[in-house]
Design an enzyme around this catalytic site. Structure first.
Site, mmCIF file in Angstrom:
data_model
loop_
_atom_site.group_PDB
_atom_site.id
_atom_site.type_symbol
_atom_site.label_atom_id
_atom_site.label_comp_id
_atom_site.label_asym_id
_atom_site.label_seq_id
_atom_site.Cartn_x
_atom_site.Cartn_y
_atom_site.Cartn_z
ATOM 1 N N GLY A 71 -3.509 -1.707 -6.199
ATOM 2 C CA GLY A 71 -4.125 -0.434 -6.565
ATOM 3 C C GLY A 71 -3.333 0.295 -7.634
ATOM 4 N N THR A 72 -2.012 0.247 -7.534
ATOM 5 C CA THR A 72 -1.172 0.966 -8.504
ATOM 6 C C THR A 72 -1.425 0.451 -9.911
ATOM 7 O OG1 THR A 72 0.497 1.409 -6.828
ATOM 8 C CG2 THR A 72 1.236 1.446 -9.127
ATOM 9 N N ASN A 151 -5.902 9.884 0.455
ATOM 10 C CA ASN A 151 -5.192 9.028 1.405
ATOM 11 C C ASN A 151 -4.441 9.800 2.480
ATOM 12 O OD1 ASN A 151 -3.844 9.522 -1.234
ATOM 13 N ND2 ASN A 151 -2.043 8.812 -0.134
ATOM 14 N N GLN A 181 -9.060 4.168 -1.000
ATOM 15 C CA GLN A 181 -9.250 4.488 0.420
ATOM 16 C C GLN A 181 -10.714 4.445 0.845
ATOM 17 O OE1 GLN A 181 -7.135 4.642 2.807
ATOM 18 N NE2 GLN A 181 -5.192 4.784 1.704
ATOM 19 N N GLY A 202 -6.406 -4.669 -2.161
ATOM 20 C CA GLY A 202 -6.669 -5.613 -1.082
ATOM 21 C C GLY A 202 -6.077 -5.229 0.265
ATOM 22 N N HIS A 203 -4.846 -4.703 0.260
ATOM 23 C CA HIS A 203 -4.178 -4.548 1.564
ATOM 24 C C HIS A 203 -4.728 -3.407 2.410
ATOM 25 C CE1 HIS A 203 -1.021 -1.303 0.830
ATOM 26 N NE2 HIS A 203 -1.413 -1.551 -0.397
ATOM 27 N N THR A 239 -1.051 -15.365 -15.608
ATOM 28 C CA THR A 239 -1.769 -16.330 -14.770
ATOM 29 C C THR A 239 -2.190 -15.636 -13.477
ATOM 30 O OG1 THR A 239 -0.480 -18.107 -15.719
ATOM 31 C CG2 THR A 239 -1.577 -18.587 -13.633
ATOM 32 N N CYS A 327 2.581 6.026 1.375
ATOM 33 C CA CYS A 327 3.119 5.567 0.099
ATOM 34 C C CYS A 327 4.281 6.419 -0.357
ATOM 35 C CB CYS A 327 2.037 5.588 -0.970
ATOM 36 S SG CYS A 327 0.793 4.370 -0.651
HETATM 37 C C1 LIG Z 1 -5.508 6.534 -2.797
HETATM 38 C C2 LIG Z 1 -4.518 5.466 -3.152
HETATM 39 N N1 LIG Z 1 -4.350 5.113 -4.421
HETATM 40 C C3 LIG Z 1 -3.496 4.139 -4.777
HETATM 41 C C4 LIG Z 1 -2.722 3.460 -3.836
HETATM 42 C C5 LIG Z 1 -1.792 2.369 -4.275
HETATM 43 O O1 LIG Z 1 -2.301 1.096 -3.961
HETATM 44 P P1 LIG Z 1 -1.318 -0.190 -3.849
HETATM 45 O O2 LIG Z 1 -0.500 0.025 -2.619
HETATM 46 O O3 LIG Z 1 -2.237 -1.358 -3.736
HETATM 47 O O4 LIG Z 1 -0.515 -0.217 -5.100
HETATM 48 C C6 LIG Z 1 -2.846 3.828 -2.492
HETATM 49 C C7 LIG Z 1 -1.980 3.194 -1.461
HETATM 50 O O5 LIG Z 1 -1.700 3.797 -0.448
HETATM 51 C C8 LIG Z 1 -3.765 4.840 -2.140
HETATM 52 O O6 LIG Z 1 -3.933 5.205 -0.857
#
Ligand SMILES: Cc1ncc(COP(=O)(O)O)c(C=O)c1O
Length: 385
Positions: A71-72, A151, A181, A202-203, A239, A327
């Site tokens: 996500g980041t 989140n 989320q 994914g997680h 890759t 996070c």
């Molecule tokens: C709203 C939101 N954005 C971004 C992220 C970041 O995702 P990732 O952990 O896959 O980098 C999170 C992770 O908690 C999240 O809750």
């Protein structure tokens, strides 16, 4: 019960069917998807199938899905990629005060590069004002980035309405949504809602960590943030992590099934949790709004207590929750989200986040309530001494 896992907004357990898909990929698909021979073509096909599965949840085409390291990266790619690609048109960007750090820190960086950023405030339910957004959009606004579900408190922004406003005022403004989320919990219709870019991870949906995706609507220009071999149509060199991609594809199939057949289940769990809290812990305060909140996140404040003490006392009983946001939970300052919604410091400091998934059971919710009630009364007694 061995353990009760209620920290699903931080991460989710990987499903057996996802483990199978990842293992099968690792065993049987070692070809580089860029190779021209048949081993490469097999791997490329696997990526296409996973993109089909992710696209099916979003009702978009497979070739609009770009896989990322999570996500980041998807958020960084969307925001930096748009700001840089469109900087000749304008340098004004809009976001909200309650975004995830993977969005806010990117805007900090862009500000240091002389971009102008407008932060939309939220009300006590954690919602931005659509009227305020309307007033802030200008001819030089190239990007609006707004998260779907927060989140920490679970507030759901009215993305469809916001998309309509953005496109009616400046059709050239790119609309990015962090749906990390909400993907798998709420219906998502990027095409209908005027969304150009949408991030997912994914997680949060029972796939492994380190895999995510960005939906890029056909025709939307993005400057890449990774340069190299030009994989994924030049949007994201490197890759591909095909095992992670296979896992995200399998998790997306599960999510699609759950959304079709069990969409009310997460709300049923939440209603049970809230009713139990009212009965057993009347002193508990809900941060944000229950009515406009996501089905899987409830942020509960215990005035004068310490969230971290509660977290560890619950952990001793086999219950796993989070304080504020997972996070940023190692950061001990008061959460920027709870501050933005005006939660009193005494409540914010004593807040825990409870988050469920399709795997959570009603029995777990009932057991959690009684464990929480005994933990809170024990901690209260201890702090009075
Ligand atoms: C709203 C939101 N954005 C971004 C992220 C970041 O995702 P990732 O952990 O896959 O980098 C999170 C992770 O908690 C999240 O809750």
């Amino acid at each position: 019960m061995e353990m009760i896992y209620l920290d699903n907004a931080a991460t989710t357990p990987v499903l057996d069917e996802v483990v199978e898909a990842v293992a099968d990929c690792l065993r049987n698909y070692f070809g580089n998807p860029s190779s021209l021979h048949r081993l490469g073509i097999r791997s490329e096909k696997l990526i296409k199938e996973a993109a089909d599965s992710v696209g099916a949840v979003l009702h978009v085409d497979a070739d609009e899905i770009i896989f990322t390291s999570g996500g980041t990266e998807a958020n960084n790619m969307a925001i930096l990629g748009t700001a840089l690609a469109r900087q000749r048109t304008g340098r004004h960007l809009i976001t909200t005060a309650i975004e995830h750090p993977s969005v806010l820190r990117v805007f900090d960086h862009l500000k240091s590069q002389s971009f102008e950023v407008t932060y939309l405030p939220v009300d006590k339910s954690g919602l931005i004002s659509p009227d305020r957004l309307e007033k802030e959009i200008r001819p030089d606004t190239t990007l609006v980035s707004i998260m779907h579900v927060n989140n920490e408190i679970g507030s759901i922004q009215p993305i469809e309405q916001l998309g309509r406003i953005i496109k009616s005022i400046n059709p050239n403004t790119v609309f990015h949504v962090d749906a990390i989320q909400s993907f798998g919990k709420l219906g998502l219709y990027p095409k209908k809602w005027g969304i150009d870019l949408l991030s997912l991870s994914g997680h949060k949906i029972h796939a492994p960590k380190g895999i995510g995706a960005l939906y890029v609507k056909k025709g939307v220009r993005l400057q890449p943030i990774l340069f190299g071999g030009g994989q994924q149509r030049g949007y994201r060199s490197g890759t591909e992590n095909i095992a992670g991609i296979a896992g995200l594809g399998a998790a997306s199939k599960f999510i699609r099934r759950e959304l079709e057949t069990k969409s009310a289940y997460l709300y049923d769990l939440k209603n049970r949790l809230v009713a139990g809290l009212k009965d057993a812990l009347p002193q508990a305060v809900i941060n944000g709004s229950l009515e406009s909140g996501a089905p899987h996140i409830v942020n509960i404040g215990f005035p004068g207590m310490k969230g971290e003490v509660l977290l560890h006392a619950l952990e001793d009983e086999g219950v796993f929750v989070s304080t504020g946001s997972a996070c940023s939970s190692r950061d001990r300052t008061v959460s920027h989200v709870l501050k933005a919604v005006g939660v009193d410091d005494r409540i914010a400091g004593g807040s825990i986040r409870v988050s469920t998934s399709y795997l959570t059971t009603m029995d777990e919710i009932d057991a959690f309530i009684s464990i929480l009630a005994s933990v809170v009364s024990r901690v209260e007694k201890y702090s009075r001494r």
